[in-house]
Design a protein around this motif. Structure first.
Motif, PDB file in Angstrom:
ATOM      1  N   THR A  78       0.444   5.429   1.310  1.00 29.77           N
ATOM      2  CA  THR A  78      -0.360   6.475   1.943  1.00 29.77           C
ATOM      3  C   THR A  78       0.447   7.763   2.004  1.00 29.77           C
ATOM      4  N   GLN A 113      -3.115  10.577  -0.967  1.00 28.08           N
ATOM      5  CA  GLN A 113      -3.029   9.268  -1.613  1.00 28.08           C
ATOM      6  C   GLN A 113      -3.241   8.168  -0.573  1.00 28.08           C
ATOM      7  N   TYR A 114      -4.036   7.183  -0.933  1.00 25.21           N
ATOM      8  CA  TYR A 114      -4.151   5.969  -0.129  1.00 25.21           C
ATOM      9  C   TYR A 114      -4.674   4.882  -1.056  1.00 25.21           C
ATOM     10  N   TYR A 115      -3.781   4.016  -1.472  1.00 23.52           N
ATOM     11  CA  TYR A 115      -4.178   2.989  -2.430  1.00 23.52           C
ATOM     12  C   TYR A 115      -3.416   1.686  -2.162  1.00 23.52           C
ATOM     13  N   GLN A 174      -2.871  -0.771  -8.995  1.00 22.14           N
ATOM     14  CA  GLN A 174      -3.159   0.168  -7.920  1.00 22.14           C
ATOM     15  C   GLN A 174      -4.668   0.366  -7.841  1.00 22.14           C
ATOM     16  N   GLY A 204      -7.459   2.770  -5.485  1.00 26.98           N
ATOM     17  CA  GLY A 204      -7.681   3.740  -4.415  1.00 26.98           C
ATOM     18  C   GLY A 204      -7.607   5.157  -4.945  1.00 26.98           C
ATOM     19  N   ARG A 205      -7.099   6.014  -4.139  1.00 28.06           N
ATOM     20  CA  ARG A 205      -6.954   7.423  -4.532  1.00 28.06           C
ATOM     21  C   ARG A 205      -5.471   7.710  -4.771  1.00 28.06           C
ATOM     22  N   PHE A 229       0.848  -1.190   0.000  1.00 28.02           N
ATOM     23  CA  PHE A 229       0.000   0.000   0.000  1.00 28.02           C
ATOM     24  C   PHE A 229       0.890   1.247   0.000  1.00 28.02           C
ATOM     25  N   THR A 265      -9.779   8.924  -8.123  1.00 26.48           N
ATOM     26  CA  THR A 265     -10.103   7.705  -7.385  1.00 26.48           C
ATOM     27  C   THR A 265     -10.501   6.643  -8.404  1.00 26.48           C
ATOM     28  N   SER A 302     -13.267  10.492  -2.041  1.00 26.86           N
ATOM     29  CA  SER A 302     -13.644   9.382  -2.924  1.00 26.86           C
ATOM     30  C   SER A 302     -14.850   9.858  -3.726  1.00 26.86           C
TER      31      SER A 302
END
Length: 493
Positions: A191, A223-225, A239, A241-242, A189, A277, A209
């Motif tokens: 972040t 970012q968090y993906y 990937q 997520g955002r 991940f 997203t 989101s």
């Protein structure tokens, strides 16, 4: 006989005359050496010695220092001695200061730090130990940066607002605090948590989101993906997520990418999105070609959760073997507005193409040339019921003067011909000069000094002149341009 006597008498007379002449000459030397007219620092003594049949005269000169001159010489010698002592003392103090600033942990394990350098060294060691523990035990890497400084806008705008700027304002400011946490591996991940002006701007312009916009605030999970590497070929990286956009020569700063300039370009701030997203997949074919493609919910703030379908994004990267020449061709297209019926089927498609070329010529070591061109359009209804178009061009010239000092020049123009991006139909241009200096005493500490001039075809930039009508405030007087001077420190690890 009488002739002989006459001769003797004449000889004696000549002898007497000669002695008289010699005596007169001796007296003349004595007068010349009169103490009242001679150099006070010298004494001349004349001695006449009489021998049988002749006389001899001896002159002796003795140099004697005058009392006042000797005192001055002694005083000057003392001053030179004092100056030498002061120089030695100053050199000693400078060495002590340098020793105190040297970053190193205390020599004795467990000892308390006694200098600034030892305090910094101990903090660096503690952070390094924590990072190592996380990496060894969990495979997690932790990095961070802090960017703070002072910026002066010579227009002195009301409310400290710098027009067409996204992450900076007039006065003292915390530009950005960033905490980057990631885990590598087959499953991992990424972040990025941001604080300060960066977070304030991004949170106001984007959605976390699909939920409603959160407005201005000083925190943003930019970012968090999740990541997953599929064992296909050289490995396909997924990937979900955002994440930040693929477009643009510049990006939101992280510990390993601080960009060339302190302020962000107009293209970065107004021409392209910040984040998306969705999902992405990346694949590196060989040393020369790589591709990334994905689907997302659209640009920063789509009008509804159901905006008529996904946006398509892609990036094709081509470079030579040593990557001194590269081209990144970026693009995005998809619906971003709700139609007049309000049913979520978009009547507006937004697309952008943004190639970025980078060249590091071998015949000029330490030089980097980078060019970005943006063309974007959005089908109507956008402005007064019709479509909108904008485009920009930015040129970067970066030269590493030495391993610690870098010069970066950016020249840019941005044409917002319909006013869809800046709110005013105008053509903007700017030029920015940035000097970045790596502080040698502290690893990861960077000092930056930047001058920037912005200009518009319209009166667009704020200043401190207020406009009043019948004594009532009606707005601010606007100018064609603004100049700013920025000094910042960035610490990243």
């Amino acid at each position: 006989m009488n002739r002989r006597k006459t001769t003797r008498v004449a000889a004696r007379l000549y002898l007497i005359a000669g002695v008289a002449v010699i005596a007169l000459l001796c007296n003349a030397n004595a007068w010349a050496a009169d103490p009242s007219t001679a150099d006070p620092a010298t004494t001349t003594t004349t001695t006449t010695t009489k021998h049988h049949h002749h006389m001899a005269t001896t002159t002796t000169t003795t140099v004697v220092a005058n009392t006042s001159e000797q005192q001055r010489l002694d005083a000057l010698s003392g001053q030179v001695g004092n100056l030498q002592k002061q120089t030695d003392d100053t050199t000693s103090e400078v060495k002590k200061i340098e020793a105190a600033m040297t970053v190193a942990v205390p020599a004795t394990a467990g000892a308390k730090p006694a200098t600034i350098g030892e305090h910094v060294g101990l903090v660096e060691k503690d952070v390094s130990d924590i990072k190592k523990d996380l990496s060894d035990n969990l495979g997690i890497s932790v990095h961070a940066l802090v960017d703070a400084g002072y910026e002066h806008n010579f227009n002195q705008p009301i409310n400290n607002i710098n027009a067409i700027r996204v992450f900076d304002e007039d006065g003292f400011q915390l530009n950005q605090g960033n905490l980057h946490i990631e885990r590598d591996g087959t499953v991992g991940f990424v972040t990025d948590l941001n604080f300060g002006q960066v977070a304030n701007t991004i949170s106001a312009a984007t959605r976390y989101s699909n939920v409603a916009g959160v407005g201005n605030q000083w925190f943003d999970p930019t970012q968090y993906y999740l990541t997953y590497t599929a064992p296909i070929g050289s490995g396909i990286s997924f990937q979900a997520g955002r994440f930040v956009t693929l477009l643009g020569a510049e990006t939101i700063n992280t510990y390993n990418n601080l960009n060339y300039n302190e302020s962000k370009s107009i293209i970065f701030g107004f021409g392209i999105p910040f984040t998306h997203t969705g999902i992405r997949a990346s694949y590196t074919f060989n040393d020369y070609v790589a591709f990334t493609g994905g689907l997302n919910n659209g640009w920063d703030d789509p009008a509804t959760a159901n905006n008529g379908g996904p946006n398509y994004e892609g990036e094709l990267t081509v470079n030579n073997k040593d990557k001194t020449l590269s081209l990144a061709l970026n693009g995005i297209w998809g619906p971003n507005l709700v139609g007049p019926t309000g049913l979520g089927k978009s009547d507006s498609n937004l697309g952008a193409v943004d190639p970025v070329a980078t060249w590091k010529p071998s015949f000029i070591p330490n030089l980097t040339l980078q060019t970005e061109y943006l063309y974007a359009s959005e089908s109507g209804p956008v402005v007064n019921g019709h479509a909108a178009t904008w485009q920009g061009l930015a040129q970067y010239l970066v030269y590493d003067i030495n391993p610690s000092l870098e010069s970066a020049t950016r020249a840019e123009f941005f044409d917002d011909e319909d006013g869809a991006r800046t709110g005013t139909a105008q053509t903007l241009w700017e030029i920015t000069q940035t000097l970045s200096y790596k502080i040698p005493e502290v690893t990861g500490l960077l000092a930056r000094l930047e001058y920037r001039h912005d200009n518009s075809s319209q009166n667009y930039f704020f200043n401190n002149n207020s406009l009043y009508t019948n004594g009532v405030f009606t707005g601010q007087h606007l100018w064609h341009g603004q100049d700013t001077l920025d000094a910042n420190f960035i610490y990243a690890f």
